[in-house]
Design a protein around this motif. Structure first.
Motif, short mmCIF file in Angstrom:
data_model
loop_
_atom_site.label_atom_id
_atom_site.label_comp_id
_atom_site.label_asym_id
_atom_site.label_seq_id
_atom_site.Cartn_x
_atom_site.Cartn_y
_atom_site.Cartn_z
N ARG A 2 0.84 -1.18 0.00
CA ARG A 2 0.00 0.00 0.00
C ARG A 2 0.89 1.25 0.00
O ARG A 2 1.87 1.33 0.75
CB ARG A 2 -0.92 0.02 1.23
CG ARG A 2 -2.03 -1.02 1.20
CD ARG A 2 -3.01 -0.78 0.04
NE ARG A 2 -4.13 -1.71 0.05
CZ ARG A 2 -4.14 -2.89 -0.54
NH1 ARG A 2 -3.04 -3.32 -1.18
NH2 ARG A 2 -5.22 -3.66 -0.50
N ARG A 3 0.53 2.20 -0.81
CA ARG A 3 1.35 3.40 -0.98
C ARG A 3 1.50 4.16 0.34
O ARG A 3 0.52 4.40 1.05
CB ARG A 3 0.72 4.32 -2.03
CG ARG A 3 1.52 5.58 -2.30
CD ARG A 3 1.07 6.28 -3.57
NE ARG A 3 -0.34 6.64 -3.54
CZ ARG A 3 -1.00 7.19 -4.57
NH1 ARG A 3 -0.36 7.38 -5.72
NH2 ARG A 3 -2.27 7.51 -4.47
N THR A 4 2.71 4.53 0.65
CA THR A 4 2.98 5.32 1.87
C THR A 4 3.25 6.78 1.56
O THR A 4 3.05 7.64 2.44
CB THR A 4 4.21 4.76 2.62
OG1 THR A 4 5.37 4.86 1.77
CG2 THR A 4 3.99 3.30 3.02
N HIS A 5 3.70 7.09 0.36
CA HIS A 5 4.05 8.47 -0.01
C HIS A 5 3.74 8.70 -1.48
O HIS A 5 3.74 7.76 -2.29
CB HIS A 5 5.55 8.75 0.22
CG HIS A 5 5.99 8.67 1.63
ND1 HIS A 5 6.23 7.46 2.26
CD2 HIS A 5 6.26 9.64 2.54
CE1 HIS A 5 6.64 7.68 3.50
NE2 HIS A 5 6.66 9.00 3.70
N HIS A 6 3.49 9.97 -1.83
CA HIS A 6 3.46 10.35 -3.24
C HIS A 6 4.90 10.58 -3.71
O HIS A 6 5.84 10.70 -2.91
CB HIS A 6 2.64 11.63 -3.43
CG HIS A 6 1.16 11.39 -3.45
ND1 HIS A 6 0.52 10.77 -4.50
CD2 HIS A 6 0.18 11.69 -2.55
CE1 HIS A 6 -0.77 10.70 -4.25
NE2 HIS A 6 -1.01 11.24 -3.07
N CYS A 7 5.06 10.65 -5.01
CA CYS A 7 6.41 10.71 -5.59
C CYS A 7 7.08 12.07 -5.47
O CYS A 7 8.22 12.22 -5.92
CB CYS A 7 6.35 10.29 -7.07
SG CYS A 7 5.99 8.54 -7.32
N TRP A 8 6.39 13.06 -4.89
CA TRP A 8 7.00 14.38 -4.76
C TRP A 8 7.29 14.71 -3.30
O TRP A 8 7.78 15.77 -2.98
CB TRP A 8 6.06 15.44 -5.35
CG TRP A 8 6.67 16.76 -5.66
CD1 TRP A 8 6.33 17.97 -5.13
CD2 TRP A 8 7.72 17.04 -6.59
NE1 TRP A 8 7.08 18.99 -5.67
CE2 TRP A 8 7.97 18.44 -6.58
CE3 TRP A 8 8.50 16.26 -7.43
CZ2 TRP A 8 8.91 19.06 -7.37
CZ3 TRP A 8 9.46 16.87 -8.24
CH2 TRP A 8 9.66 18.24 -8.20
N GLU A 9 7.00 13.74 -2.41
CA GLU A 9 7.05 14.04 -0.98
C GLU A 9 8.43 13.84 -0.37
O GLU A 9 8.80 14.52 0.59
CB GLU A 9 6.06 13.15 -0.22
CG GLU A 9 4.61 13.52 -0.42
CD GLU A 9 3.72 12.67 0.48
OE1 GLU A 9 3.79 12.86 1.71
OE2 GLU A 9 2.97 11.83 -0.04
N LEU A 10 9.20 12.90 -0.88
CA LEU A 10 10.40 12.46 -0.17
C LEU A 10 11.56 13.43 -0.34
O LEU A 10 11.80 13.97 -1.42
CB LEU A 10 10.81 11.07 -0.65
CG LEU A 10 9.74 9.98 -0.46
CD1 LEU A 10 10.19 8.69 -1.11
CD2 LEU A 10 9.45 9.77 1.02
N GLY A 11 12.29 13.61 0.74
CA GLY A 11 13.48 14.46 0.72
C GLY A 11 14.55 13.91 1.63
O GLY A 11 14.47 12.78 2.13
N ALA A 12 15.57 14.74 1.89
CA ALA A 12 16.72 14.29 2.69
C ALA A 12 16.30 13.84 4.09
O ALA A 12 16.93 12.95 4.68
CB ALA A 12 17.74 15.42 2.77
#
Length: 598
Positions: free
Chosen positions: A9-19
């Motif tokens: 199940r998706r935990t994040h959208h593809c623009w959310e993640l960072g350092a």
């Protein structure tokens, strides 16, 4: 029932993640933007509506998952599980929010394959609009269009929040109604249970929102679909969306204040811009005099100047005869335009011809102050000096003249003014300049039908001082109508309505309607006006056009999910289309073939 996702199940959208997410285990899902095989390691740009994240399949880390990744192609739908890691030195992409990280994949699910798309799913795609509209489901995957559609949603939310907070009720009005004259052709819907009779799709909820006021609801709004069967252009569609509102016990200033407040809230929410209020006010006559159009772009100068009195007695017979016959002569001073070539001047002449101008005279003022023009010799020194003073003429200027009926001169030079501003790069595209145009004429004369027509609609109230003109001089009567104009686009229009039955009948009579006709078409409204109608008024905003300007686009087709072409057709669904004869028989209809030339 099996679930293709399993426990993924998706935990994040593809623009959310960072350092800050480095070290986390995440699940991403989306479409493959591109796949790159760098000598064993496979990199995939994974895209969803929020943006892109780079995911990595490393044969040394997960050889079985890497093997499965060989089948991935562009636009495949996949889900991946993996750990967020920092990109190696020299591989950071500062143009992406996710450019500092990548996801090392430990699990891959191929959710669906995809055929090769007819064009690349990217913003700067070189493909015709017809192909994009034919495959609109793919076109809508492009980041720019997704951003526009999301902005449209956010604008809708901002509008609703503002109106809800200001005491408005979101009320629905019928989609199937009766045909009434509102300026454009109606879309008609045949009735099966009433053979030979038709509903009309609403051009606006005008009469119903007035009935809400008479019913006592005080403040109504609706973000509503409307339909008009009219010739199309970049900012028009056969079905479009309005922010529609109506208020009781108000005057013009009350409605303008609410409308300005809504714009302030909307532009702050969507663009982060603090608009200054109140907006500029321009009476209709002044707008036409200065800008030639009733939707002036006030971000630049190039204002029109009436030269009729100066040239009326000149030896240039073209100008003198136009003024004598009741026409006008106007001019635009193009500062520094002396360098325009003869071809460029010919092109400008061709441009004004679009608006029925028969020609365009010009004068170049050279650096030594001499006038270069085929018409300069026809003007006396006194006439030249008067032109210099009125137009602010200086060496290096180019003066452009229009001479014809007031309608032709104003439309041709008004549109030429906008054309010159774009050509000369006089417009700041990041500027939003609002103005109200007020006191429109009540009527205009239709030469084809030989009768008066309402400039807005027949339920618009006249100025209190102009009641007598409705019968004595209808074209001189001014209305309590107002338009909000933004950067040369009319984005909203409304008026104070007629709330007294005798005045409404008087306006119908001025429009050449017999009592039997207006009783048959508007009897329900007249009955309501007799029931204690409060003073009321409203405004409707073109939501599509407004979002177009908020997004910096030039066509509303780029902010509507599934638009029609300029021929009012949907290339994706092939609508409109023929229907079965059995359907026509049920509706008691028969198709008569006609020539498009007839």
């Amino acid at each position: 029932m099996s679930d293709i996702l399993g426990d993924m199940r998706r935990t994040h959208h593809c623009w959310e993640l960072g350092a800050a997410d480095i070290g986390k285990e995440v699940v991403l899902m989306g479409w493959v933007q591109r796949r790159r095989d760098h000598g064993g390691v496979i990199f995939v740009d994974l895209r969803d509506r929020e943006g892109i994240t780079q995911v990595v399949f490393n044969p040394e880390f997960t050889p079985d998952v890497h093997e499965k990744a060989h089948v991935i192609r562009n636009e495949f739908v996949i889900g991946v599980r993996g750990k967020v890691g920092a990109r190696p030195d020299g591989m950071i992409n500062p143009n992406l929010k996710t450019g500092e990280i990548e996801v090392m994949v430990t699990e891959l699910k191929l959710l669906n394959e995809a055929v090769t798309p007819p064009f690349m799913i990217e913003d700067r795609v070189d493909v015709s609009e017809n192909i994009r509209l034919k495959h609109r489901h793919l076109d809508l995957r492009r980041p720019a269009l997704q951003k526009n559609i999301i902005t449209r949603h956010k604008a809708s939310v901002a509008v609703r929040n503002f109106l809800n907070d200001n005491g408005f009720l979101d009320l629905e009005t019928p989609v199937l109604t009766r045909s009434t004259p509102e300026g454009a052709r109606d879309y008609l819907v045949p009735s099966r249970v009433n053979p030979g009779k038709f509903y009309a799709l609403p051009q606006s909820p005008q009469l119903f929102k007035q009935l809400f006021m008479i019913a006592g609801f005080d403040r109504y709004y609706q973000i509503v679909r409307c339909f008009r069967d009219e010739d199309l252009r970049a900012e028009r569609q056969p079905e479009f969306t309005q922010i529609d509102m109506e208020l009781a016990f108000v005057g013009e200033e009350d409605i303008m204040a609410i409308a300005e407040g809504m714009m302030v809230a909307l532009f702050k929410e969507i663009r982060g811009i603090d608009l200054q209020t109140p907006f500029q006010r321009l009476p209709y006559d002044e707008a036409i005099a200065r800008y030639g159009l009733d939707k002036p772009d006030i971000r630049f100068g190039l204002e029109l100047k009436d030269m009729s009195d100066i040239v009326a007695g000149s030896d240039f017979k073209v100008f003198a005869s136009v003024v004598k016959s009741g026409g006008i002569v106007k001019a635009i001073n193009v500062k520094g335009g002396v360098g325009f070539s003869r071809k460029e001047l010919d092109d400008l002449t061709d441009f004004v011809a679009i608006y029925k101008a028969k020609g365009m005279a010009w004068i170049k003022v050279k650096e030594d102050g001499t006038w270069q023009s085929p018409i300069a010799k026809f003007f006396s020194d006194g006439e030249k000096q008067a032109m210099i003073e009125r137009l602010g003429i200086e060496p290096g200027d180019l003066i452009l003249f229009g001479a014809d009926t007031p309608k032709v001169v104003n439309e041709s030079l008004g549109n030429l003014r906008n054309h010159l501003a774009r050509k000369l790069d006089l417009i700041r595209e990041d500027e939003f300049a609002f103005t109200w145009v007020t006191h429109f004429p009540m009527f205009e004369y239709d030469e084809t039908e030989k009768r008066y027509q309402a400039l807005h609609h027949p339920f618009t109230a006249p100025l209190d001082t102009d009641y007598g003109k409705l019968t004595d001089d209808p074209l001189a009567a001014k209305s309590r109508a107002y338009d909000m104009v933004l950067n040369g686009f009319e984005i909203g229009g409304g008026s104070i309505r007629v709330h007294q039955i005798e005045l409404q009948k008087k306006i119908f009579a001025a429009l050449g309607m017999e009592q039997a006709e207006y009783e048959e078409k508007f009897g329900f409204l007249l009955s309501a006006l007799e029931s204690g109608a409060p003073p009321h008024g409203g405004i409707a905003f073109g939501f599509d056009r407004l979002v177009m300007l908020l997004c910096g686009e030039s066509s509303i087709r780029d902010i509507i999910a599934f638009p029609k072409t300029q021929k009012a057709s949907c290339l994706m669904t092939n609508a409109p289309a023929e229907v079965d004869k059995s359907q026509l028989d049920e509706l008691a209809l028969k198709i008569r073939k006609i020539s498009l030339d007839s």
